[in-house]
Scaffold this motif. Structure first.
Motif, PDB file in Angstrom:
ATOM      1  N   LEU A   1       0.844  -1.211   0.000  1.00 36.58           N
ATOM      2  CA  LEU A   1       0.000   0.000   0.000  1.00 36.58           C
ATOM      3  C   LEU A   1       0.879   1.261   0.000  1.00 36.58           C
ATOM      4  O   LEU A   1       0.600   2.209  -0.732  1.00 36.58           O
ATOM      5  N   ILE A   2       1.942   1.238   0.792  1.00 40.66           N
ATOM      6  CA  ILE A   2       2.826   2.418   0.852  1.00 40.66           C
ATOM      7  C   ILE A   2       3.432   2.675  -0.529  1.00 40.66           C
ATOM      8  O   ILE A   2       3.524   3.813  -0.997  1.00 40.66           O
ATOM      9  N   ARG A   3       3.817   1.581  -1.197  1.00 40.87           N
ATOM     10  CA  ARG A   3       4.399   1.708  -2.539  1.00 40.87           C
ATOM     11  C   ARG A   3       3.371   2.323  -3.509  1.00 40.87           C
ATOM     12  O   ARG A   3       3.675   3.235  -4.265  1.00 40.87           O
ATOM     13  N   LEU A   4       2.142   1.831  -3.439  1.00 40.07           N
ATOM     14  CA  LEU A   4       1.098   2.350  -4.329  1.00 40.07           C
ATOM     15  C   LEU A   4       0.801   3.821  -4.036  1.00 40.07           C
ATOM     16  O   LEU A   4       0.584   4.624  -4.947  1.00 40.07           O
ATOM     17  N   LEU A   5       0.788   4.168  -2.743  1.00 45.06           N
ATOM     18  CA  LEU A   5       0.522   5.563  -2.373  1.00 45.06           C
ATOM     19  C   LEU A   5       1.627   6.467  -2.919  1.00 45.06           C
ATOM     20  O   LEU A   5       1.356   7.540  -3.454  1.00 45.06           O
ATOM     21  N   GLY A   6       2.866   5.993  -2.798  1.00 44.36           N
ATOM     22  CA  GLY A   6       3.996   6.772  -3.307  1.00 44.36           C
ATOM     23  C   GLY A   6       3.879   6.973  -4.801  1.00 44.36           C
ATOM     24  O   GLY A   6       4.092   8.076  -5.324  1.00 44.36           O
ATOM     25  N   LYS A   7       3.491   5.897  -5.501  1.00 41.46           N
ATOM     26  CA  LYS A   7       3.353   5.978  -6.964  1.00 41.46           C
ATOM     27  C   LYS A   7       2.286   6.976  -7.371  1.00 41.46           C
ATOM     28  O   LYS A   7       2.368   7.598  -8.427  1.00 41.46           O
TER      29      LYS A   7
ATOM     30  N   LYS B   1       2.230  11.694   0.024  1.00 44.47           N
ATOM     31  CA  LYS B   1       3.307  11.639   1.010  1.00 44.47           C
ATOM     32  C   LYS B   1       2.775  10.799   2.168  1.00 44.47           C
ATOM     33  O   LYS B   1       1.670  11.046   2.668  1.00 44.47           O
ATOM     34  N   VAL B   2       3.544   9.779   2.570  1.00 46.60           N
ATOM     35  CA  VAL B   2       3.076   8.895   3.644  1.00 46.60           C
ATOM     36  C   VAL B   2       3.879   9.177   4.910  1.00 46.60           C
ATOM     37  O   VAL B   2       5.106   9.157   4.900  1.00 46.60           O
ATOM     38  N   VAL B   3       3.166   9.460   5.991  1.00 47.82           N
ATOM     39  CA  VAL B   3       3.812   9.607   7.298  1.00 47.82           C
ATOM     40  C   VAL B   3       3.421   8.375   8.114  1.00 47.82           C
ATOM     41  O   VAL B   3       2.271   8.225   8.514  1.00 47.82           O
ATOM     42  N   PRO B   4       4.369   7.441   8.318  1.00 47.17           N
ATOM     43  CA  PRO B   4       3.990   6.176   8.951  1.00 47.17           C
ATOM     44  C   PRO B   4       4.110   6.186  10.473  1.00 47.17           C
ATOM     45  O   PRO B   4       5.035   6.767  11.029  1.00 47.17           O
TER      46      PRO B   4
ATOM     47  N   VAL C   1       9.261  -0.204   6.540  1.00 47.88           N
ATOM     48  CA  VAL C   1       8.211   0.804   6.395  1.00 47.88           C
ATOM     49  C   VAL C   1       8.816   2.159   6.056  1.00 47.88           C
ATOM     50  O   VAL C   1       8.389   2.831   5.110  1.00 47.88           O
ATOM     51  N   SER C   2       9.855   2.555   6.788  1.00 49.86           N
ATOM     52  CA  SER C   2      10.387   3.901   6.536  1.00 49.86           C
ATOM     53  C   SER C   2      11.126   3.955   5.206  1.00 49.86           C
ATOM     54  O   SER C   2      11.093   4.977   4.522  1.00 49.86           O
ATOM     55  N   ALA C   3      11.756   2.837   4.802  1.00 52.26           N
ATOM     56  CA  ALA C   3      12.452   2.846   3.506  1.00 52.26           C
ATOM     57  C   ALA C   3      11.443   3.055   2.381  1.00 52.26           C
ATOM     58  O   ALA C   3      11.671   3.840   1.458  1.00 52.26           O
ATOM     59  N   LEU C   4      10.300   2.370   2.460  1.00 52.95           N
ATOM     60  CA  LEU C   4       9.296   2.507   1.394  1.00 52.95           C
ATOM     61  C   LEU C   4       8.598   3.864   1.446  1.00 52.95           C
ATOM     62  O   LEU C   4       8.279   4.450   0.411  1.00 52.95           O
TER      63      LEU C   4
ATOM     64  N   PRO D   1      10.711   8.816   8.349  1.00 52.85           N
ATOM     65  CA  PRO D   1      10.907   8.032   9.575  1.00 52.85           C
ATOM     66  C   PRO D   1       9.583   7.532  10.138  1.00 52.85           C
ATOM     67  O   PRO D   1       8.545   8.171   9.945  1.00 52.85           O
ATOM     68  N   VAL D   2       9.632   6.394  10.813  1.00 53.54           N
ATOM     69  CA  VAL D   2       8.420   5.832  11.420  1.00 53.54           C
ATOM     70  C   VAL D   2       8.304   6.345  12.842  1.00 53.54           C
ATOM     71  O   VAL D   2       9.288   6.358  13.585  1.00 53.54           O
ATOM     72  N   ARG D   3       7.090   6.747  13.228  1.00 53.20           N
ATOM     73  CA  ARG D   3       6.850   7.126  14.623  1.00 53.20           C
ATOM     74  C   ARG D   3       6.285   5.914  15.333  1.00 53.20           C
ATOM     75  O   ARG D   3       5.348   5.290  14.844  1.00 53.20           O
ATOM     76  N   THR D   4       6.858   5.600  16.480  1.00 54.19           N
ATOM     77  CA  THR D   4       6.375   4.427  17.214  1.00 54.19           C
ATOM     78  C   THR D   4       5.999   4.810  18.647  1.00 54.19           C
ATOM     79  O   THR D   4       4.853   4.691  19.050  1.00 54.19           O
TER      80      THR D   4
END
Ligand code: C5P
Length: 398
Positions: A23-29, A33-36, A51-54, A58-61
Motif C-alpha cells: 500500500l505504501i508503494r502504491l501511495l507513493g506511486k 506523502k506517507v507519514v507512517p 516501512v520507513s524505507a518505502l 521516519p516511522v513514529r512508534t
C-alpha cells in the motif's frame, strides 16, 4: 491522483501488516506523502526499517520519544495530514478508538486527530463477528469513520470467512475516494447493465446470465463523484442506483434505442450482458406443445452491437467508451482483440470460467485492457471494482 496529499498511516499489529508495504508503494506511486506510525505490536510483523524505507520518512512508534517530539510534536502530525488511514485496523485498535483510549502513539493520534479517518479492518472471522467488535464498528461508523473491507476468504490462521484485510489496490481506491467528491461534477455518463430478454413468445425468452450488480455499483460510484448518470438496464435483480436517470428496457433493440436517445455523453460504460441473438419471428401467442406436433424451429438473427456502434460513431462519440468481456479462455488475448474489433477505449475483462463465481457473486477480478496494455486488478468486491473504475474514469476525463 493523490499528488500533494499527506496520508498519516497508522499500522496496527496484525499479520496483514505485510500488505501495508505494498500500500505504501502504491501511495507513493500516486504522488501521496506517507507519514507512517506503527504500534508496538505492528513491529512484531514488519520492521520499521522496511516501512520507513518505502515511505521515505521516519516511522513514529513511541509516544514519549524526546527526539521525535522535538522534531514534530504528535499533535502536529495529525494537523498536517489530509487523511488518517488505519491499516490493518485490529480489533484492539478499533476498541480503543471506539472508547477514546489513548495509551500509545497510534491511539493518541487517533483521538487527537481533526481529520477524516479510513479504517481497513483485519482480524480472525470470530473476532470480526464478536458482539463487542460489532458494537465498536457501529460506534465508529456513527462517529463518521469510513471503512474499506474486510473481505471474505482464507486467512493466515487457517480459517475462512470475513476478516481478511482489503487488498492494497482496493484500499488505495478507497483513499482516492476520500478526496474525490465532485471529481465528475458536470459529467454525463451512460451505464448499461443487466441482461436483455429476447422473446420467443409472450412467456419464453432467451437471455444471458447477469445479476446487474456490477453495473449498478459502477453507476453508484460515478454518482458518488458527482456524475449525472443515465442507467439503462435490462430486467435485472439488482437494486437500481438511487439518483440515476433509470431507463428500464427488455430487449437489445430497446437497449440500443435507449442508448441512442441518451444524447451527448462524456463517457459510456457498457456493463450489460446483451443477448447476441434474438428470435427472428417472435410469436405473439404462446407456442403450444402437443403430442405428435413438430418442435418449434427458432430462427435467430443478430442483435445490434451497441458497444461497437457507439465506439465507432463518426460524430458525437463519448470521449471514453468502456466495454466488458466475459471470457473463459485466454482472457487477455481475447479481450485485447475484442477492444480493437469493437473500437472502444477500455475493456474490463474477467475470467468467468474459473472456480470462483463471478456471475451473480459479490466479487470480481478484472483485467483492464487499454491502448497501453493489460493491468490486472486483484480480487475485489464489485463495489471496490466500481470505485477503482470510477477513479480511472475521473482521471481520464479530468
Ligand atoms: O461481444 P461481446 O458480447 O463479448 O462483448 C461484450 C461487450 O459488448 C460488453 O461490454 C457488452 O455490454 C457489449 N455488447 C453490446 N451489445 C451487444 C453485445 C455486447 O453492447 N449486442
Amino acid at each position: 491522483m493523490l499528488a500533494g496529499k499527506n496520508i498519516l498511516l497508522i499500522i496496527g499489529g496484525g499479520i496483514a501488516a505485510y500488505k501495508v508495504l505494498e500500500l505504501i508503494r502504491l501511495l507513493g506511486k500516486s504522488g501521496a506523502k506517507v507519514v507512517p506510525v506503527m504500534t508496538s505490536a505492528a513491529e512484531e510483523f514488519v520492521t520499521p526499517l522496511s516501512v520507513s524505507a518505502l515511505a521515505g520518512a521516519p516511522v513514529r512508534t513511541a509516544l514519549f520519544n524526546l527526539e521525535d517530539e522535538a522534531e514534530m510534536g504528535h499533535i502536529q502530525l495529525t494537523r498536517e495530514a489530509d487523511l488518517v488511514v488505519v491499516a490493518p485496523a485490529t480489533a484492539d485498535l478499533m476498541a480503543k478508538m471506539a472508547h477514546g483510549l489513548a495509551d500509545d502513539m497510534a491511539s493518541t493520534l487517533l483521538i487527537a486527530r481533526n481529520k477524516p479517518v479510513l479504517l481497513a479492518p483485519a482480524m480472525n472471522v470470530a473476532m470480526w463477528e464478536n458482539a463487542a467488535t460489532k458494537r465498536n464498528v457501529d460506534t465508529l461508523r456513527a462517529d463518521g469513520c469510513a471503512f474499506v473491507g474486510p473481505d471474505e476468504g482464507d486467512m493466515a490462521c487457517g480459517e475462512v470467512g470475513f476478516g481478511r484485510m482489503a487488498e492494497p489496490a482496493a484500499i488505495l481506491a478507497a483513499i482516492e475516494g476520500q478526496f474525490t467528491e465532485g471529481s465528475l461534477n458536470g459529467k454525463r455518463i451512460l451505464v448499461t447493465s443487466g441482461p436483455t430478454h429476447e422473446p420467443i413468445d409472450p412467456v419464453r425468452y432467451i437471455a444471458n446470465r447477469s445479476s446487474g450488480l456490477q453495473g449498478a455499483e459502477i453507476a453508484r460510484a460515478l454518482l458518488a463523484r458527482g456524475a449525472q448518470v443515465v442507467f439503462v438496464t435490462g430486467p435485472a435483480a439488482a437494486a437500481r442506483p438511487e439518483g440515476a436517470e433509470v431507463i428500464e428496457v427488455e430487449t437489445a433493440q430497446d437497449m440500443a434505442a435507449a442508448v441512442e436517445a441518451a444524447g451527448a455523453l462524456d463517457a459510456a460504460v457498457f456493463a450489460a450482458a446483451v443477448a447476441d441473438w434474438r428470435v427472428a419471428q417472435a410469436s405473439n401467442r404462446k407456442l403450444k406443445k402437443a403430442a405428435g406436433k413438430a418442435l418449434p424451429k427458432l430462427e435467430l438473427v443478430e442483435n445490434p452491437d451497441i458497444l461497437a456502434t457507439v465506439s465507432q460513431r463518426k460524430t458525437g462519440r463519448p470521449r471514453l467508451v468502456i466495454g466488458f468481456a466475459a471470457e473463459t479462455d485466454d482472457v487477455v488475448a481475447n479481450a485485447t482483440a475484442k477492444r480493437k474489433r469493437k473500437g472502444c477505449d477500455w475493456i474490463l475483462a474477467n475470467d468467468v470460467g474459473g472456480t470462483r463465481p463471478v456471475m451473480g457473486g459479490p466479487d470480481n477480478q478484472v483485467v483492464l485492457i487499454s491502448e497501453d496494455g493489460a493491468e490486472t486488478w486483484p480480487w475485489m468486491s464489485k463495489k471496490q471494482v466500481a470505485e477503482a473504475l470510477a477513479a480511472k474514469i475521473s482521471e481520464a476525463l479530468a
